[in-house]
Design an enzyme around this catalytic site. Structure first.
Site, short mmCIF file in Angstrom:
data_model
loop_
_atom_site.label_atom_id
_atom_site.label_comp_id
_atom_site.label_asym_id
_atom_site.label_seq_id
_atom_site.Cartn_x
_atom_site.Cartn_y
_atom_site.Cartn_z
CG ASN A 112 -1.88 1.16 1.26
OD1 ASN A 112 -2.46 1.51 0.24
ND2 ASN A 112 -2.04 1.79 2.41
CE LYS A 165 -0.45 3.83 -6.75
NZ LYS A 165 -0.25 2.85 -5.65
CB SER A 212 -3.77 -0.33 -8.46
OG SER A 212 -3.41 0.31 -9.65
CB THR A 223 -5.89 8.99 2.48
OG1 THR A 223 -5.80 9.44 1.12
CG2 THR A 223 -6.69 7.69 2.54
CE1 TYR A 280 -0.04 7.51 -6.50
CE2 TYR A 280 -1.93 7.89 -7.94
CZ TYR A 280 -1.39 7.34 -6.80
OH TYR A 280 -2.19 6.60 -5.94
#
Length: 250
Positions: free
Chosen positions: A66, A149, A131, A178, A145
């Site tokens: 993660n 991924k 992912s 988050t 990014y």
């Protein structure tokens, strides 16, 4: 993590920093939660986490991978000079760390010896890759990014073909509330298109960000029960047939 612990699992957490919340959780589950301090970008720390699991519990059944960073934000045309080094650092965390821990873990994940309770025909191990929709999308300003991924998903497909006794699933976890979402709201406007940035800020303003335990329950369930037919797949966390049916509740 707490979902797995409540399900009676033993857990090793590879963490760069030990938060008060993690310390408290370890106190509630003495012996079942072991914290392996380290940096996922360092191969030796990834190996140490695998070794800690084997030393503490004698077996390795699943990995949930993660760790991830969004920095550097910026268009492809901006990623030169020192920013290219920043992109390489992102790949150290978002991609090469996966390869490092998997290389050490795979022999133990595929092993069947010593895994009491493992049924005949059941996978010996499972890997859950956290992912993102960025793997197949193209959000402006997320060049680094997005690419990392996509590389993660490709690694998962390959692992699914190479390791028939390990189920590997990449999961799009939606948009949980988050720290990464906070960073997108605070820093994204300088790098993202107005429409892309507004899409994420709007989710926050309307209270539509997911509680982390909702996709977290799916990650936990897949780590415990993902079937062979999902191996190599990239699934949405709320897909009723491919992910949500395995969810473990808090």
């Amino acid at each position: 993590m707490s979902i797995l612990l409540k399900a009676g699992c033993n857990v090793v957490s590879l963490q760069r920093t030990e938060t008060p919340q993690l310390t408290a959780l370890a106190g509630k589950h003495p012996g079942a939660l072991v914290i392996s301090k380290g940096d996922v970008a360092k191969e030796e720390d990834n190996k140490a986490a695998v070794d800690v699991a084997l030393q503490s519990f004698g077996r390795l059944d699943a990995l949930i991978l993660n760790a991830g960073t969004l920095h550097p934000l910026g268009a492809v045309s901006s990623l030169s000079g020192p920013r290219l080094d920043e992109l390489k650092s992102l790949f150290d965390v978002n991609f090469f760390a996966l390869v490092a821990i998997l290389a050490h873990a795979i022999p133990h994940l595929r092993a069947r010896e010593g895994k009491e309770g493992l049924k005949e025909g059941e996978p010996a191990g499972r890997v859950v890759l956290v992912s993102s929709g960025a793997a197949t999308g193209g959000v402006t300003g997320w060049a680094a990014y997005n690419a990392s991924k996509a590389a993660m998903n490709s690694l998962g497909r390959t692992l699914g073909n190479e390791e028939p006794d390990i189920v590997t699933v990449a999961v799009r976890p939606g948009t949980p509330d988050t720290v990464m979402q906070q960073k997108i709201r605070e820093l994204g406007a300088a790098h993202m298109s107005p429409s892309d940035h507004a899409r994420f800020t709007g989710l926050h303003e309307r209270g539509e960000l997911l509680p982390p335990h909702e996709p977290g329950g799916v990650l936990a369930g897949l780590a415990l029960d993902a079937p062979r037919e999902l191996s190599g797949d990239f699934v949405n966390w709320n897909d009723e047939d491919k992910a949500l049916r395995w969810r473990r509740k808090v």
